[in-house]
Design a protein around this motif. Sequence first.
Motif, PDB file in Angstrom:
ATOM      1  N   ALA A 173      54.658  41.168  47.734  1.00 60.56           N
ATOM      2  CA  ALA A 173      54.020  41.294  49.045  1.00 60.56           C
ATOM      3  C   ALA A 173      53.046  42.463  49.050  1.00 60.56           C
ATOM      4  O   ALA A 173      51.929  42.377  49.579  1.00 60.56           O
ATOM      5  CB  ALA A 173      55.084  41.482  50.126  1.00 60.56           C
ATOM      6  N   SER A 174      53.459  43.570  48.447  1.00 63.79           N
ATOM      7  CA  SER A 174      52.578  44.729  48.372  1.00 63.79           C
ATOM      8  C   SER A 174      51.348  44.438  47.515  1.00 63.79           C
ATOM      9  O   SER A 174      50.259  44.929  47.799  1.00 63.79           O
ATOM     10  CB  SER A 174      53.337  45.926  47.784  1.00 63.79           C
ATOM     11  N   ALA A 175      51.516  43.631  46.467  1.00 67.25           N
ATOM     12  CA  ALA A 175      50.375  43.248  45.630  1.00 67.25           C
ATOM     13  C   ALA A 175      49.357  42.445  46.430  1.00 67.25           C
ATOM     14  O   ALA A 175      48.139  42.593  46.233  1.00 67.25           O
ATOM     15  CB  ALA A 175      50.855  42.453  44.422  1.00 67.25           C
ATOM     16  N   ILE A 176      49.841  41.606  47.346  1.00 66.94           N
ATOM     17  CA  ILE A 176      48.920  40.857  48.212  1.00 66.94           C
ATOM     18  C   ILE A 176      48.168  41.819  49.127  1.00 66.94           C
ATOM     19  O   ILE A 176      46.963  41.681  49.348  1.00 66.94           O
ATOM     20  CB  ILE A 176      49.684  39.796  49.033  1.00 66.94           C
ATOM     21  N   ASP A 177      48.866  42.823  49.664  1.00 67.91           N
ATOM     22  CA  ASP A 177      48.200  43.836  50.481  1.00 67.91           C
ATOM     23  C   ASP A 177      47.099  44.544  49.699  1.00 67.91           C
ATOM     24  O   ASP A 177      45.996  44.765  50.202  1.00 67.91           O
ATOM     25  CB  ASP A 177      49.216  44.887  50.951  1.00 67.91           C
ATOM     26  N   LEU A 178      47.416  44.910  48.468  1.00 66.08           N
ATOM     27  CA  LEU A 178      46.439  45.611  47.628  1.00 66.08           C
ATOM     28  C   LEU A 178      45.242  44.717  47.326  1.00 66.08           C
ATOM     29  O   LEU A 178      44.091  45.163  47.368  1.00 66.08           O
ATOM     30  CB  LEU A 178      47.107  46.054  46.326  1.00 66.08           C
ATOM     31  N   ALA A 179      45.517  43.447  47.017  1.00 62.05           N
ATOM     32  CA  ALA A 179      44.436  42.512  46.717  1.00 62.05           C
ATOM     33  C   ALA A 179      43.541  42.304  47.930  1.00 62.05           C
ATOM     34  O   ALA A 179      42.310  42.256  47.822  1.00 62.05           O
ATOM     35  CB  ALA A 179      45.024  41.183  46.247  1.00 62.05           C
ATOM     36  N   ARG A 180      44.156  42.186  49.098  1.00 61.48           N
ATOM     37  CA  ARG A 180      43.370  42.038  50.328  1.00 61.48           C
ATOM     38  C   ARG A 180      42.499  43.261  50.568  1.00 61.48           C
ATOM     39  O   ARG A 180      41.321  43.148  50.938  1.00 61.48           O
ATOM     40  CB  ARG A 180      44.313  41.814  51.516  1.00 61.48           C
ATOM     41  N   ALA A 181      43.075  44.444  50.367  1.00 63.03           N
ATOM     42  CA  ALA A 181      42.309  45.677  50.550  1.00 63.03           C
ATOM     43  C   ALA A 181      41.136  45.736  49.583  1.00 63.03           C
ATOM     44  O   ALA A 181      40.016  46.121  49.956  1.00 63.03           O
ATOM     45  CB  ALA A 181      43.216  46.896  50.364  1.00 63.03           C
ATOM     46  N   LEU A 182      41.349  45.344  48.336  1.00 62.78           N
ATOM     47  CA  LEU A 182      40.263  45.330  47.362  1.00 62.78           C
ATOM     48  C   LEU A 182      39.170  44.348  47.767  1.00 62.78           C
ATOM     49  O   LEU A 182      37.978  44.650  47.691  1.00 62.78           O
ATOM     50  CB  LEU A 182      40.809  44.949  45.979  1.00 62.78           C
ATOM     51  N   GLY A 183      39.595  43.161  48.204  1.00 66.19           N
ATOM     52  CA  GLY A 183      38.628  42.141  48.583  1.00 66.19           C
ATOM     53  C   GLY A 183      37.808  42.512  49.797  1.00 66.19           C
ATOM     54  O   GLY A 183      36.680  42.055  49.971  1.00 66.19           O
ATOM     55  N   GLN A 184      38.382  43.351  50.662  1.00 63.20           N
ATOM     56  CA  GLN A 184      37.689  43.757  51.893  1.00 63.20           C
ATOM     57  C   GLN A 184      37.058  45.144  51.778  1.00 63.20           C
ATOM     58  O   GLN A 184      36.489  45.633  52.750  1.00 63.20           O
ATOM     59  CB  GLN A 184      38.658  43.710  53.066  1.00 63.20           C
ATOM     60  N   GLY A 185      37.190  45.757  50.610  1.00 63.06           N
ATOM     61  CA  GLY A 185      36.581  47.081  50.426  1.00 63.06           C
ATOM     62  C   GLY A 185      37.268  48.160  51.225  1.00 63.06           C
ATOM     63  O   GLY A 185      36.620  49.012  51.834  1.00 63.06           O
ATOM     64  N   LYS A 186      38.587  48.140  51.254  1.00 65.42           N
ATOM     65  CA  LYS A 186      39.354  49.103  52.034  1.00 65.42           C
ATOM     66  C   LYS A 186      40.243  49.945  51.131  1.00 65.42           C
ATOM     67  O   LYS A 186      40.487  49.606  49.970  1.00 65.42           O
ATOM     68  CB  LYS A 186      40.221  48.380  53.070  1.00 65.42           C
ATOM     69  N   GLY A 187      40.739  51.031  51.715  1.00 66.44           N
ATOM     70  CA  GLY A 187      41.688  51.878  51.020  1.00 66.44           C
ATOM     71  C   GLY A 187      43.092  51.618  51.534  1.00 66.44           C
ATOM     72  O   GLY A 187      43.370  50.603  52.158  1.00 66.44           O
ATOM     73  N   VAL A 188      43.995  52.556  51.270  1.00 71.32           N
ATOM     74  CA  VAL A 188      45.391  52.423  51.654  1.00 71.32           C
ATOM     75  C   VAL A 188      45.707  53.376  52.785  1.00 71.32           C
ATOM     76  O   VAL A 188      45.404  54.574  52.704  1.00 71.32           O
ATOM     77  CB  VAL A 188      46.304  52.727  50.443  1.00 71.32           C
ATOM     78  N   GLY A 189      46.301  52.864  53.857  1.00 73.51           N
ATOM     79  CA  GLY A 189      46.664  53.703  54.977  1.00 73.51           C
ATOM     80  C   GLY A 189      47.617  54.813  54.565  1.00 73.51           C
ATOM     81  O   GLY A 189      48.525  54.600  53.769  1.00 73.51           O
ATOM     82  N   GLY A 190      47.390  56.001  55.112  1.00 71.42           N
ATOM     83  CA  GLY A 190      48.254  57.130  54.817  1.00 71.42           C
ATOM     84  C   GLY A 190      47.787  57.970  53.650  1.00 71.42           C
ATOM     85  O   GLY A 190      48.350  59.035  53.386  1.00 71.42           O
ATOM     86  N   LEU A 191      46.774  57.517  52.928  1.00 74.53           N
ATOM     87  CA  LEU A 191      46.215  58.283  51.818  1.00 74.53           C
ATOM     88  C   LEU A 191      44.791  58.709  52.147  1.00 74.53           C
ATOM     89  O   LEU A 191      44.057  57.975  52.807  1.00 74.53           O
ATOM     90  CB  LEU A 191      46.216  57.462  50.527  1.00 74.53           C
ATOM     91  N   ALA A 192      44.400  59.868  51.644  1.00 75.34           N
ATOM     92  CA  ALA A 192      43.081  60.407  51.967  1.00 75.34           C
ATOM     93  C   ALA A 192      41.968  59.777  51.140  1.00 75.34           C
ATOM     94  O   ALA A 192      40.799  59.833  51.522  1.00 75.34           O
ATOM     95  CB  ALA A 192      43.080  61.930  51.743  1.00 75.34           C
ATOM     96  N   GLU A 193      42.328  59.188  49.991  1.00 73.54           N
ATOM     97  CA  GLU A 193      41.296  58.670  49.097  1.00 73.54           C
ATOM     98  C   GLU A 193      40.600  57.438  49.670  1.00 73.54           C
ATOM     99  O   GLU A 193      41.182  56.682  50.429  1.00 73.54           O
ATOM    100  CB  GLU A 193      41.915  58.325  47.735  1.00 73.54           C
ATOM    101  N   PHE A 194      39.365  57.228  49.242  1.00 72.12           N
ATOM    102  CA  PHE A 194      38.597  56.068  49.685  1.00 72.12           C
ATOM    103  C   PHE A 194      39.078  54.780  49.022  1.00 72.12           C
ATOM    104  O   PHE A 194      38.851  53.687  49.532  1.00 72.12           O
ATOM    105  CB  PHE A 194      37.115  56.248  49.355  1.00 72.12           C
ATOM    106  N   GLU A 195      39.703  54.880  47.853  1.00 69.87           N
ATOM    107  CA  GLU A 195      40.069  53.706  47.076  1.00 69.87           C
ATOM    108  C   GLU A 195      41.587  53.543  47.009  1.00 69.87           C
ATOM    109  O   GLU A 195      42.338  54.492  47.214  1.00 69.87           O
ATOM    110  CB  GLU A 195      39.535  53.814  45.634  1.00 69.87           C
ATOM    111  N   ILE A 196      42.025  52.356  46.683  1.00 70.36           N
ATOM    112  CA  ILE A 196      43.449  52.164  46.429  1.00 70.36           C
ATOM    113  C   ILE A 196      43.797  52.859  45.112  1.00 70.36           C
ATOM    114  O   ILE A 196      42.937  53.049  44.254  1.00 70.36           O
ATOM    115  CB  ILE A 196      43.846  50.675  46.377  1.00 70.36           C
ATOM    116  N   PRO A 197      45.048  53.271  44.914  1.00 75.11           N
ATOM    117  CA  PRO A 197      45.429  53.962  43.683  1.00 75.11           C
ATOM    118  C   PRO A 197      45.299  53.056  42.454  1.00 75.11           C
ATOM    119  O   PRO A 197      45.237  51.829  42.560  1.00 75.11           O
ATOM    120  CB  PRO A 197      46.896  54.344  43.918  1.00 75.11           C
ATOM    121  N   ALA A 198      45.291  53.682  41.287  1.00 71.41           N
ATOM    122  CA  ALA A 198      45.237  52.934  40.034  1.00 71.41           C
ATOM    123  C   ALA A 198      46.602  52.374  39.668  1.00 71.41           C
ATOM    124  O   ALA A 198      46.699  51.379  38.945  1.00 71.41           O
ATOM    125  CB  ALA A 198      44.726  53.826  38.901  1.00 71.41           C
TER     126      ALA A 198
END
Length: 346
Positions: free
Chosen positions: A298-323
């Motif tokens: 489920a979390s992988a789907i969240d990450l994939a959606r964020a990548l596809g929409q050009g978003k980062g992860v809530g609660g983190l300061a970085e612009f990108e999702i983590p590696a």
Amino acid sequence: MSQLTSRRGLLFGTAAVSAGALLAGCTSNEPKEKEQAADPQPAADDKPGKPVTIGFAGPQADHGWLAAINSNAKSRAEKYEDVTLEITEGSNDTAAQIGQIETLINKKVDVLVILPADGKALTQVGLKAMAAGIPVVNLDRIFNTPQAYRCWIGGDNYGMGLNAGHYIGEKLKDKSDARVIELAGLDNLELTKQRTQGFDDALKNYPNIRKVARQAAEFTVESGQAKMAQLLQAQSKFDALWNHDDDQGVGALRAIEQAGRDDFLMVGGAGALSAFQAIKQDEGVLKATVLYPPTMAASAIDLARALGQGKGVGGLAEFEIPASLTLYSAVVDKTNVDQYMSTGFE
């Protein structure tokens, strides 16, 4: 800007800050009930956005945990109006899975989520997807190189063994000459070696405890029963058992019942519903299990959606999702089993 160029931009950090993509069970050593639900609720950023087609490829669901991986991915994707999930049939044949992923690449899906049957063998197809500008979320079994994925998310096999060892160690710390045994998984898998190493390292903190026997099973009910029967016959007295996998644990518990043994405590692994139910009833040897949560899909789907929409992860300061994101292997016993009951897989 071409479609290929724009996609490649997503791979290398043009994402914007967002409150999206709550990672179920990934960001806390004490996961909240809501984050561990078998059908997790979408994060705060669940408002429809840019449509994203996610290709999902995994091995054959011939094990309770793998079936739960597929169901978690499907149910998570269904929560989002803007996500279309293209899911493959699943195969343990390397060539077949590569072919399925290449089909998804040719369909030009926006993002790929891949749980490889064999991470080493499928590395090249991960590299092919990345070269085509399709970001890859590598789920659990890792590719040979980070160049084959944009983000890896998976379980902590070493931590699983470590936490099992510490739980048993604390239960037996006041017992002199305590003896423990181990029912491992498939010894040709690196994850089995990591689980054993974590367990052994934890036991080093308890000089009164000795591991006196170990058998490797095959993650099946039948193998668990057969190998546990051998351990019981060879070991007339021990104080604790760690079993790497709750599916094979069903068989192990059958062998224990048949032998009429109840003179030790047992800790399982992964988080099957049957294990949670036995822990809650507290009428047998099984007292705890260490999670290897299938909610990672489920979390992988969240990450994939964020990548596809050009978003980062809530609660983190970085612009990108983590590696990379490593899940925490929480110990579930009678004190907290109700919290995790809804996450148990069958």
